[in-house]
Design a protein around this motif. Sequence first.
Motif, mmCIF file in Angstrom:
data_model
loop_
_atom_site.group_PDB
_atom_site.id
_atom_site.type_symbol
_atom_site.label_atom_id
_atom_site.label_comp_id
_atom_site.label_asym_id
_atom_site.label_seq_id
_atom_site.Cartn_x
_atom_site.Cartn_y
_atom_site.Cartn_z
ATOM 1 N N LEU A 1 1.074 -1.206 -0.015
ATOM 2 C CA LEU A 1 -0.059 0.012 -0.086
ATOM 3 C C LEU A 1 0.903 1.133 -0.149
ATOM 4 N N ALA A 2 1.984 1.042 0.719
ATOM 5 C CA ALA A 2 2.928 2.243 0.821
ATOM 6 C C ALA A 2 3.574 2.687 -0.759
ATOM 7 N N ILE A 3 3.941 1.592 -1.414
ATOM 8 C CA ILE A 3 4.573 1.794 -2.599
ATOM 9 C C ILE A 3 3.320 2.277 -3.674
ATOM 10 N N LEU A 4 2.110 1.678 -3.460
ATOM 11 C CA LEU A 4 0.951 2.191 -4.293
ATOM 12 C C LEU A 4 0.693 3.878 -4.108
ATOM 13 N N GLN A 5 0.827 4.104 -2.750
ATOM 14 C CA GLN A 5 0.346 5.299 -2.321
ATOM 15 C C GLN A 5 1.267 6.436 -2.829
ATOM 16 N N ARG A 6 2.694 6.082 -2.906
ATOM 17 C CA ARG A 6 3.918 7.013 -3.155
ATOM 18 C C ARG A 6 3.524 7.118 -4.973
ATOM 19 N N ALA A 7 2.996 6.146 -5.213
ATOM 20 C CA ALA A 7 2.947 6.084 -6.762
ATOM 21 C C ALA A 7 1.744 7.083 -7.222
ATOM 22 N N GLY A 8 0.852 7.453 -6.440
ATOM 23 C CA GLY A 8 -0.186 8.191 -6.625
ATOM 24 C C GLY A 8 -1.429 7.502 -6.966
ATOM 25 N N LEU A 9 -1.533 6.154 -6.996
ATOM 26 C CA LEU A 9 -2.596 5.071 -7.169
ATOM 27 C C LEU A 9 -3.563 4.780 -6.169
ATOM 28 N N VAL A 10 -3.054 5.218 -5.028
ATOM 29 C CA VAL A 10 -3.878 4.573 -3.535
ATOM 30 C C VAL A 10 -3.911 6.016 -2.789
ATOM 31 N N ARG A 11 -5.049 6.177 -1.902
ATOM 32 C CA ARG A 11 -5.163 7.050 -1.016
ATOM 33 C C ARG A 11 -5.615 6.572 0.382
ATOM 34 N N SER A 12 -5.375 7.217 1.279
ATOM 35 C CA SER A 12 -5.523 6.693 2.859
ATOM 36 C C SER A 12 -6.397 7.793 3.239
ATOM 37 N N GLU A 13 -7.293 7.423 4.456
ATOM 38 C CA GLU A 13 -7.924 8.217 5.037
ATOM 39 C C GLU A 13 -8.190 7.536 6.459
ATOM 40 N N ARG A 14 -7.711 8.557 7.408
ATOM 41 C CA ARG A 14 -7.886 7.791 8.813
ATOM 42 C C ARG A 14 -9.397 7.969 9.464
ATOM 43 N N ASP A 15 -9.938 6.933 10.189
ATOM 44 C CA ASP A 15 -11.160 7.060 10.837
ATOM 45 C C ASP A 15 -10.845 6.502 12.183
ATOM 46 N N GLY A 16 -10.669 7.389 13.027
ATOM 47 C CA GLY A 16 -10.422 6.923 14.545
ATOM 48 C C GLY A 16 -9.203 6.216 14.189
ATOM 49 N N ARG A 17 -9.000 5.086 14.780
ATOM 50 C CA ARG A 17 -7.814 4.255 14.803
ATOM 51 C C ARG A 17 -7.642 3.436 13.548
ATOM 52 N N ILE A 18 -8.534 3.636 12.590
ATOM 53 C CA ILE A 18 -8.753 2.552 11.408
ATOM 54 C C ILE A 18 -8.307 3.529 10.382
ATOM 55 N N ILE A 19 -7.395 2.919 9.212
ATOM 56 C CA ILE A 19 -6.858 3.718 8.196
ATOM 57 C C ILE A 19 -7.626 2.714 7.100
ATOM 58 N N ARG A 20 -8.204 3.540 6.300
ATOM 59 C CA ARG A 20 -9.142 3.097 5.202
ATOM 60 C C ARG A 20 -8.321 3.551 3.627
ATOM 61 N N TYR A 21 -8.286 2.407 2.862
ATOM 62 C CA TYR A 21 -7.652 2.725 1.670
ATOM 63 C C TYR A 21 -8.692 2.532 0.553
ATOM 64 N N GLY A 22 -8.395 3.472 -0.453
ATOM 65 C CA GLY A 22 -9.072 3.481 -1.673
ATOM 66 C C GLY A 22 -8.458 3.733 -2.761
ATOM 67 N N ALA A 23 -8.671 3.567 -4.053
ATOM 68 C CA ALA A 23 -8.089 3.737 -5.296
ATOM 69 C C ALA A 23 -8.023 5.347 -5.305
ATOM 70 N N ASP A 24 -6.880 5.813 -5.884
ATOM 71 C CA ASP A 24 -6.877 7.295 -6.134
ATOM 72 C C ASP A 24 -7.561 7.409 -7.671
ATOM 73 N N LEU A 25 -8.524 7.591 -7.940
ATOM 74 C CA LEU A 25 -9.018 7.813 -9.323
ATOM 75 C C LEU A 25 -8.344 8.909 -10.065
ATOM 76 N N ASP A 26 -8.021 9.966 -9.600
ATOM 77 C CA ASP A 26 -7.390 11.010 -10.075
ATOM 78 C C ASP A 26 -5.934 10.363 -10.587
ATOM 79 N N GLY A 27 -5.261 9.794 -9.792
ATOM 80 C CA GLY A 27 -3.971 9.173 -10.073
ATOM 81 C C GLY A 27 -4.115 8.347 -11.481
ATOM 82 N N ALA A 28 -5.149 7.224 -11.217
ATOM 83 C CA ALA A 28 -5.470 6.326 -12.145
ATOM 84 C C ALA A 28 -5.816 7.055 -13.482
ATOM 85 N N ARG A 29 -6.653 8.019 -13.347
ATOM 86 C CA ARG A 29 -6.967 8.913 -14.872
ATOM 87 C C ARG A 29 -5.809 9.345 -15.443
ATOM 88 N N GLY A 30 -4.782 9.894 -14.539
ATOM 89 C CA GLY A 30 -3.664 10.637 -15.117
ATOM 90 C C GLY A 30 -2.777 9.613 -15.636
#
Length: 111
Positions: free
Chosen positions: A53-82
Amino acid sequence: MKTKQALGAFGALAQETRLEIFRQLVRLAPDAIPAGELAHDLDVPQSTLSSHLAILQRAGLVRSERDGRIIRYGADLDGARGLVGFLVKDCCRGHPERCNQLIKALMPTCC
């Protein structure tokens, strides 16, 4: 997207587990998923998943969001579009009307 960024994204996706992670996140888009649930769904150890996930995030393909103690990951659609835009930027020698077949193939049921 610049060539160096595209190479970073392609490099991140050039590994089987990372490609599956990204594809799973794209399937779930625009929603995000907790890392533990993603690890379970893909049968990947959480420590290994974190590295990917860290590699994908550095590549601009994954985003993360903190929800309390939980980190949620999703596709960075802007990065994929790019990245897709980078691939097809010069498609059809500057005649976008010729690219309709390609666009339909890329977006058969989405958007």
